[in-house]
Structures are given as C-alpha cells and as structure tokens.
Motif scaffolding. Sequence first.
Motif, PDB file in Angstrom:
ATOM      1  N   ARG A  86      11.326  -6.240  16.740  1.00 45.70           N
ATOM      2  CA  ARG A  86      11.822  -7.530  17.236  1.00 45.70           C
ATOM      3  C   ARG A  86      12.255  -8.471  16.129  1.00 45.70           C
ATOM      4  NH1 ARG A  86       6.978  -9.788  20.740  1.00 45.70           N
ATOM      5  NH2 ARG A  86       5.923  -9.379  18.764  1.00 45.70           N
ATOM      6  N   LEU A  87      11.766  -8.202  14.943  1.00 46.26           N
ATOM      7  CA  LEU A  87      11.962  -9.098  13.806  1.00 46.26           C
ATOM      8  C   LEU A  87      13.441  -9.321  13.480  1.00 46.26           C
ATOM      9  CD1 LEU A  87       9.838 -10.327  11.866  1.00 46.26           C
ATOM     10  CD2 LEU A  87      10.264  -8.379  10.350  1.00 46.26           C
ATOM     11  N   LYS A  88      13.810 -10.598  13.220  1.00 46.49           N
ATOM     12  CA  LYS A  88      15.177 -10.885  12.780  1.00 46.49           C
ATOM     13  C   LYS A  88      15.240 -10.899  11.256  1.00 46.49           C
ATOM     14  CE  LYS A  88      16.550 -13.114  16.922  1.00 46.49           C
ATOM     15  NZ  LYS A  88      17.280 -14.157  17.586  1.00 46.49           N
ATOM     16  N   PHE A  89      16.419 -10.660  10.719  1.00 41.02           N
ATOM     17  CA  PHE A  89      16.593 -10.568   9.265  1.00 41.02           C
ATOM     18  C   PHE A  89      17.547 -11.642   8.791  1.00 41.02           C
ATOM     19  CE2 PHE A  89      15.051  -6.577  10.747  1.00 41.02           C
ATOM     20  CZ  PHE A  89      14.034  -6.345   9.842  1.00 41.02           C
ATOM     21  N   LEU A  90      16.981 -12.602   8.054  1.00 42.58           N
ATOM     22  CA  LEU A  90      17.777 -13.686   7.482  1.00 42.58           C
ATOM     23  C   LEU A  90      18.173 -13.231   6.073  1.00 42.58           C
ATOM     24  CD1 LEU A  90      18.954 -16.509   7.479  1.00 42.58           C
ATOM     25  CD2 LEU A  90      16.672 -17.430   7.083  1.00 42.58           C
ATOM     26  N   VAL A  91      19.381 -12.696   5.980  1.00 44.15           N
ATOM     27  CA  VAL A  91      19.821 -12.025   4.759  1.00 44.15           C
ATOM     28  C   VAL A  91      20.690 -12.974   3.938  1.00 44.15           C
ATOM     29  CG1 VAL A  91      21.027 -10.020   3.835  1.00 44.15           C
ATOM     30  CG2 VAL A  91      19.797  -9.835   6.002  1.00 44.15           C
ATOM     31  N   ALA A  92      20.313 -13.138   2.659  1.00 40.83           N
ATOM     32  CA  ALA A  92      21.065 -14.054   1.793  1.00 40.83           C
ATOM     33  C   ALA A  92      22.473 -13.531   1.551  1.00 40.83           C
ATOM     34  CB  ALA A  92      20.324 -14.232   0.468  1.00 40.83           C
ATOM     35  N   ARG A 112      24.817  -4.343  14.167  1.00 35.74           N
ATOM     36  CA  ARG A 112      24.755  -3.208  15.110  1.00 35.74           C
ATOM     37  C   ARG A 112      23.528  -2.349  14.840  1.00 35.74           C
ATOM     38  NH1 ARG A 112      29.851  -2.844  13.928  1.00 35.74           N
ATOM     39  NH2 ARG A 112      29.523  -0.951  12.718  1.00 35.74           N
ATOM     40  N   LEU A 113      23.289  -2.034  13.559  1.00 37.60           N
ATOM     41  CA  LEU A 113      22.139  -1.192  13.204  1.00 37.60           C
ATOM     42  C   LEU A 113      20.820  -1.810  13.702  1.00 37.60           C
ATOM     43  CD1 LEU A 113      21.602   0.549   9.809  1.00 37.60           C
ATOM     44  CD2 LEU A 113      19.799  -0.903  10.680  1.00 37.60           C
ATOM     45  N   SER A 114      20.737  -3.154  13.641  1.00 39.97           N
ATOM     46  CA  SER A 114      19.490  -3.825  14.036  1.00 39.97           C
ATOM     47  C   SER A 114      19.522  -4.263  15.501  1.00 39.97           C
ATOM     48  CB  SER A 114      19.266  -5.060  13.149  1.00 39.97           C
ATOM     49  OG  SER A 114      20.294  -6.013  13.368  1.00 39.97           O
ATOM     50  N   ASP A 115      20.575  -3.909  16.205  1.00 36.58           N
ATOM     51  CA  ASP A 115      20.759  -4.305  17.602  1.00 36.58           C
ATOM     52  C   ASP A 115      20.701  -5.831  17.772  1.00 36.58           C
ATOM     53  OD1 ASP A 115      21.352  -3.886  20.225  1.00 36.58           O
ATOM     54  OD2 ASP A 115      19.285  -3.491  20.854  1.00 36.58           O
ATOM     55  N   GLY A 116      21.491  -6.518  16.963  1.00 37.08           N
ATOM     56  CA  GLY A 116      21.651  -7.964  17.140  1.00 37.08           C
ATOM     57  C   GLY A 116      20.569  -8.812  16.503  1.00 37.08           C
ATOM     58  N   ARG A 117      19.949  -8.317  15.409  1.00 38.26           N
ATOM     59  CA  ARG A 117      18.861  -9.088  14.791  1.00 38.26           C
ATOM     60  C   ARG A 117      19.252  -9.686  13.433  1.00 38.26           C
ATOM     61  NH1 ARG A 117      14.078  -5.572  14.059  1.00 38.26           N
ATOM     62  NH2 ARG A 117      15.325  -3.722  14.437  1.00 38.26           N
ATOM     63  N   LEU A 118      20.543  -9.818  13.177  1.00 29.49           N
ATOM     64  CA  LEU A 118      20.977 -10.323  11.871  1.00 29.49           C
ATOM     65  C   LEU A 118      21.230 -11.832  11.896  1.00 29.49           C
ATOM     66  CD1 LEU A 118      21.973  -9.833   8.938  1.00 29.49           C
ATOM     67  CD2 LEU A 118      24.255  -9.502   9.893  1.00 29.49           C
ATOM     68  N   VAL A 158      34.391 -12.090  11.933  1.00 27.38           N
ATOM     69  CA  VAL A 158      33.243 -11.649  12.754  1.00 27.38           C
ATOM     70  C   VAL A 158      33.402 -12.117  14.200  1.00 27.38           C
ATOM     71  CG1 VAL A 158      31.563 -11.387  10.872  1.00 27.38           C
ATOM     72  CG2 VAL A 158      31.735 -13.595  12.044  1.00 27.38           C
ATOM     73  N   SER A 159      34.295 -13.077  14.421  1.00 28.02           N
ATOM     74  CA  SER A 159      34.572 -13.492  15.798  1.00 28.02           C
ATOM     75  C   SER A 159      35.664 -12.628  16.430  1.00 28.02           C
ATOM     76  CB  SER A 159      35.019 -14.954  15.842  1.00 28.02           C
ATOM     77  OG  SER A 159      34.095 -15.767  15.176  1.00 28.02           O
ATOM     78  N   THR A 181      30.478  -7.066  16.048  1.00 30.90           N
ATOM     79  CA  THR A 181      29.071  -7.448  15.988  1.00 30.90           C
ATOM     80  C   THR A 181      28.446  -7.306  17.377  1.00 30.90           C
ATOM     81  OG1 THR A 181      29.632  -9.736  16.480  1.00 30.90           O
ATOM     82  CG2 THR A 181      29.503  -9.142  14.172  1.00 30.90           C
ATOM     83  N   VAL A 182      27.123  -7.216  17.440  1.00 34.09           N
ATOM     84  CA  VAL A 182      26.419  -7.205  18.731  1.00 34.09           C
ATOM     85  C   VAL A 182      26.329  -8.638  19.261  1.00 34.09           C
ATOM     86  CG1 VAL A 182      24.178  -6.791  19.850  1.00 34.09           C
ATOM     87  CG2 VAL A 182      25.092  -5.132  18.207  1.00 34.09           C
ATOM     88  N   GLN A 183      25.920  -9.564  18.370  1.00 33.45           N
ATOM     89  CA  GLN A 183      25.810 -10.965  18.774  1.00 33.45           C
ATOM     90  C   GLN A 183      27.205 -11.580  18.858  1.00 33.45           C
ATOM     91  OE1 GLN A 183      22.330 -13.057  16.604  1.00 33.45           O
ATOM     92  NE2 GLN A 183      22.859 -11.357  15.268  1.00 33.45           N
ATOM     93  N   GLU A 184      27.400 -12.380  19.887  1.00 33.38           N
ATOM     94  CA  GLU A 184      28.695 -13.032  20.051  1.00 33.38           C
ATOM     95  C   GLU A 184      28.973 -13.986  18.881  1.00 33.38           C
ATOM     96  OE1 GLU A 184      30.268 -15.539  23.679  1.00 33.38           O
ATOM     97  OE2 GLU A 184      29.354 -13.620  24.230  1.00 33.38           O
ATOM     98  N   HIS A 185      27.903 -14.690  18.455  1.00 32.03           N
ATOM     99  CA  HIS A 185      28.042 -15.612  17.319  1.00 32.03           C
ATOM    100  C   HIS A 185      26.982 -15.243  16.294  1.00 32.03           C
ATOM    101  CE1 HIS A 185      28.714 -19.442  15.226  1.00 32.03           C
ATOM    102  NE2 HIS A 185      27.404 -19.481  15.091  1.00 32.03           N
ATOM    103  N   LEU A 186      27.405 -14.889  15.094  1.00 30.77           N
ATOM    104  CA  LEU A 186      26.426 -14.583  14.041  1.00 30.77           C
ATOM    105  C   LEU A 186      25.919 -15.896  13.454  1.00 30.77           C
ATOM    106  CD1 LEU A 186      27.738 -11.639  11.799  1.00 30.77           C
ATOM    107  CD2 LEU A 186      26.000 -11.583  13.585  1.00 30.77           C
ATOM    108  N   PRO A 187      24.615 -16.194  13.590  1.00 28.90           N
ATOM    109  CA  PRO A 187      24.107 -17.483  13.112  1.00 28.90           C
ATOM    110  C   PRO A 187      24.133 -17.581  11.583  1.00 28.90           C
ATOM    111  CG  PRO A 187      22.625 -16.510  14.737  1.00 28.90           C
ATOM    112  CD  PRO A 187      23.593 -15.439  14.335  1.00 28.90           C
ATOM    113  N   LEU A 188      24.614 -18.717  11.109  1.00 25.52           N
ATOM    114  CA  LEU A 188      24.713 -18.954   9.673  1.00 25.52           C
ATOM    115  C   LEU A 188      23.743 -20.058   9.273  1.00 25.52           C
ATOM    116  CD1 LEU A 188      26.419 -17.904   7.293  1.00 25.52           C
ATOM    117  CD2 LEU A 188      28.075 -19.706   7.789  1.00 25.52           C
ATOM    118  N   TYR A 189      22.772 -19.698   8.414  1.00 25.02           N
ATOM    119  CA  TYR A 189      21.832 -20.657   7.864  1.00 25.02           C
ATOM    120  C   TYR A 189      22.337 -21.030   6.467  1.00 25.02           C
ATOM    121  CZ  TYR A 189      18.399 -19.256  11.490  1.00 25.02           C
ATOM    122  OH  TYR A 189      17.740 -19.002  12.669  1.00 25.02           O
TER     123      TYR A 189
END
Length: 398
Positions: A86-92, A112-118, A158-159, A181-189
């Motif tokens: 379930r863990l999400k990955f906040l990748v620099a 895709r590999l993480s099924d939408g956890r990026l 990515v959109s 991408t799996v997620q419609e919007h890839l969140p950017l921190y």
Amino acid sequence: MTQSVSETVSQSVPPAPPTIFWFIPTHGDGSYLGSETRQRPPEFGYFREVATAVDRLGFKGVLLPTGQSCEDSWITAAGLATATERLKFLVALRPGVTTPVFAARQAAALDRLSDGRLLLNLVVGGNPRELAADGVFLNHDERYAQAREFVSIWRRLVSGEAVNHEGPYYRVENGRLDFPTVQEHLPLYFGGSSDAGHDVAAEQVDLYLSWGEPPAQLAGKIAAVREKAARLGRSIRFGIRLHFIVRETESEAWEAANRLISRVSDQQIADAQKRFSQEMDSVGQARMAALHGGRRDKLEISPNLWAGIGLVRTGAGTALVGDPQSVAARIREYQALGIDTIVGSGYPHLEEAYRVAELLFPVLGLDGRRTTVRRQIANEFSVGSHGPASAPTLHAAE
Ligand SMILES: Cc1cc2nc3c(=O)[nH]c(=O)nc-3n(C[C@H](O)[C@H](O)[C@H](O)COP(=O)(O)O)c2cc1C
C-alpha cells in the motif's frame, strides 16, 4: 488579545489525523550521529526491511532522497514497490540531471509498476559543488527557472499530451508517452524555501514541504506560499519534514535525544557547520542552521522541537522529542497552520518507525496496522478473562 497557536488548538475539536510518511535511509543509518559505532550501511536489504515494516504499520508513504551520497531513488523505489502493498513512494526528482521526456517515461513506468503509488518530490539541489559533479552549473535562481520549464513540459507529457517545445533550457520535438500513468494526475511535492522556490511551488506543485521549523516561523512561510498560489488562482497543500524521538515519558525521550548526539565532538559540529555554510546556497538550509547557530546548549528551539540533528546533518535537522501526548499536541499546532502531511524519520529508522506507530499513532487517532489476528488474542500480553489464565505456558528456555 491575540491567542497563541497552542491556545487556539486546545480549545477546538482535534483535527482529522495527519497523513504520516516515513523515510528510506538511502545514505545510511545508525544509533549515534558522528560515530561509526552501530552504524548501518545503506543496503537494499535494509531498505526493504524498513519499507515492509512501515507498510504494515500503517505509514502512508516513504520519501526517497536524491544526491551524490544517496543510493539512487528511482531504482530503489522500483525495488521497494515490488516488496510492498500500500505504501506510496515520494521519489526525489532533480530537473538538472535528467530531461523532462525521459523523467516522464520513468515516472509513468514506476507509476504502472507500483499500480499508482508514485509521488514526485521536485528538488533543485542546494549544493553547487555537488551539482557540478553531476554536470549542473546553474546558479540558484537559474536552477528554479530550469525547474519551471522542466515541470511545464513534464506535466504535459504525463497528462497524455504530445509536446513540441523550444525554450531556454530544453528543446523537444514530438515528445510523447506511449505507456500512460495509472494515476490521472501525478502528485508533485516540493522542497525549497527561497523566493524563487516559492514562485515555482505556487505555480506548479500540489504539496509544499518545509523542513521542521518552529510553528511560529513556519506560519509566515506558509502564508507567503499560500498567498502567491492564491494570486494565480491555485490552492496547495502543506507538509513538514522532521524526525521523531517519541518515548513513553518525556525524560526517556530527552535522554534518547541526548544519547543520539553524545558521540558528536565540538570539532565535528564546527567542521560540519563551516562546510554547509561555505558549500550550500540553499535558503532552507540557512534557515535550519540559524535555529541552533552551531551551539549544543540551546537545542530545544520551541516546545518539544529539538535542533540537535542539524548540528551535523543538512536538511531535516529537527526532531519532535517527547512523550506521545506532547508530540501529538505539537503536531496539532502544525495542523492548525494548514499542515496535513508529515514526513518523519528517526535513528535508527526501523526501530523508530515502530515507536512512532506504537506510541504516537493511537494518540493521533491513527491505526493503520494490518493484522491477521483477532485483537483479544489470549497470550502473555493480554489481560482479564482472555489473559494469562488461558495463555500458553512459557518454557524457561523461551
Ligand atoms: C522535504 C525536503 C526534501 C528535500 N530533498 C532533497 C533531496 O532529496 N535532494 C536535494 O538535493 N535537495 C533536497 N531538498 C532541498 C532542495 O533541493 C532545495 O530546493 C534546495 O536546497 C534549494 O533550496 P532553497 O529554495 O531553500 O534555496 C529537499 C528540501 C525539502 C524541504
């Protein structure tokens, strides 16, 4: 009369629990800062132990930093994604060391590999010497100008847009992503405290992360970023990145904090502070260094907020230290400022993750643990009618 943050909080209903992330120690871990005693090397097997533990304990995600002395964040996240559920990955993501199209393709693959956890953490880097080794020779504000152009191209790709672009830093002809991408919007921190950084954050990111500054100081920064975003018709979320030293009692927690820096010498502190101030051009880093001024006698810079880690570490230099109730109270003060996400860590990262989950999560109203057993199981840890009477007998050898 003006109310302090804590007075306002104590009179109101406790807010919804924050989202708590943890940290993968890709540049090493240990029990004593400034010492090789009980140091843990940065190895994938250990990262996997931390990641699987925090996934099961109910942390929502992990931050993976980037830099010369870190194991690569993308490769590590890909490996950890296959080991967690379930863990999400906040990748620099550092714009200067990659291209927008290549980074978009990598992001889509990892999503895709993480099924939408990026999740992505946009960081331009704050050490020109280190950046030069990576082939980046732009000054502080130019790095942000490059980041702005990078994100505008990356976001379109990515959109799902095809991109033709010619700008000061990038030229792209018929750029596109064939695998979405799996997620419609890839969140950017985002992490950065300068004006140039705030402009980029206000315009392009979803969540602004600050190092763990005292609430009174952080309030001004949040207000500034919020106002800049509002002028562009945007609203963004806020998070904080700090360490935790939580124990059952205040005195145990402060003892653990003092033990963590008990092997750091005054010379190590002086050398580290000199190096950071000479090498780095990061406003965020300068703000963190100013909190302790290199002095080890004034480290509680606001209630329960301790600046000891910053004596020898760049970036996240503060920890919330205390018993679960007081640390939770401090977290609520941050929440009152608009913080909804906390990226925590602690030395060593495996043990401190357990402490945070077992001691602090229940007080915050968080209970994300995955368990396959009934709560009232009869064993040597239970009480009352389910307890010791029916529990199995322990043999002396156990
Ligand atoms: C939560 C957070 C995480 C960060 N992670 C990294 C990182 O992994 N690698 C890195 O080079 N910089 C990292 N930074 C620092 C940024 O690169 C920062 O933008 C840079 O130091 C310039 O900062 P300034 O805008 O404060 O001057 C991080 C900052 C924050 C707040």
